[in-house]
Design an enzyme around this catalytic site. Structure first.
Site: not given
Ligand code: NI
Length: 174
Positions: A46, A51, A94-95, A136-137, A140
Site C-alpha cells: 500500500g 508518502q 510502513c514504507l 493503514h493508508e 496516512h
C-alpha cells in the site's frame, strides 16, 4: 511511469491532513500510475500520496499474493463508512518507517466510500489484510502513522533512530 522517492519519517508532509482531490484529470491518472509503480518497486502492499510528498487524499494498494496476477485498488477521497469485527493485532510495516514493525490492533472489516480515478463513486467492504491495509493508508491521509499506536517511549526512540540515520546519510547525498 516514474518511480517517485518515498519520504521517510520524520517529515512534516507525513503529519499533515491531506486535501481532497477535486479535479479528475490526466495529471491525476499519471500520479496514480506512478504511485502503483513506486509501491510495486518498493515493494509494498500500500502507498498513500503523502508518502511521496503529495498531500492529497489518494491511496493505492494491492494485497494479492505475489504469485497471482496483480490486483491494484485505487481510492480517491476515501471515507470509512463503517468498521466492524474484533480488534485483531498484527505486525505492520510502513514504507516511511523502513525496517520497523509495530503491532497495531484494528477491526478487520471496513466499508469504505471512495472515488475512482475518473471520479465515479464506489462503496466497498474490505476484509482481513485488505481492510487493514486500507485503514493503514487512510491513516496516512490523516497524518497518522503506525508509530502512533505504540508507546510515547518507543515512538521517540524510533524517530530518534531515523533522524540519526538521515543525518548520517546527508554527506553522501549532498
Ligand atoms: Ni505506511
Amino acid at each position: 511511469m516514474t518511480i517517485r522517492p518515498i519520504l521517510i519519517a520524520p517529515h512534516p508532509t507525513l503529519r499533515k491532513k491531506a486535501t481532497k482531490v477535486a479535479t479528475f484529470d490526466t495529471e491525476l491518472q499519471v500520479l496514480v500510475e506512478d504511485m502503483l509503480e513506486t509501491m510495486y518497486d518498493a515493494p509494498g502492499i500500500g502507498l498513500a500520496a503523502p508518502q511521496i510528498g503529495i498531500s492529497q487524499q489518494i491511496l493505492v494498494m494491492d494485497c494479492s499474493d505475489q504469485a497471482e496476477a496483480q490486483n491494484p485498488v485505487i481510492m480517491i477521497n476515501p471515507h470509512v463508512r463503517e468498521k466492524s469485527g474484533e480488534l485483531e493485532p498484527y505486525d505492520e510495516g510502513c514504507l516511511s518507517l523502513p525496517e520497523y514493525e509495530i503491532t497495531v490492533e484494528r477491526q478487520c472489516r471496513a466499508t469504505i466510500d471512495y472515488q475512482d480515478v475518473q471520479g465515479h463513486a464506489h462503496s466497498t467492504t474490505f476484509e482481513g489484510l485488505e481492510a487493514r491495509c486500507a485503514l493503514h493508508e487512510i491513516d496516512h491521509l490523516n497524518g497518522v502513522m503506525i508509530i502512533d499506536y505504540t508507546s510515547q517511549l518507543s515512538r521517540s526512540r524510533i524517530l530518534r533512530e531515523l533522524r540519526k540515520k538521515k543525518t548520517q546519510e546527508k554527506p553522501n547525498n549532498a
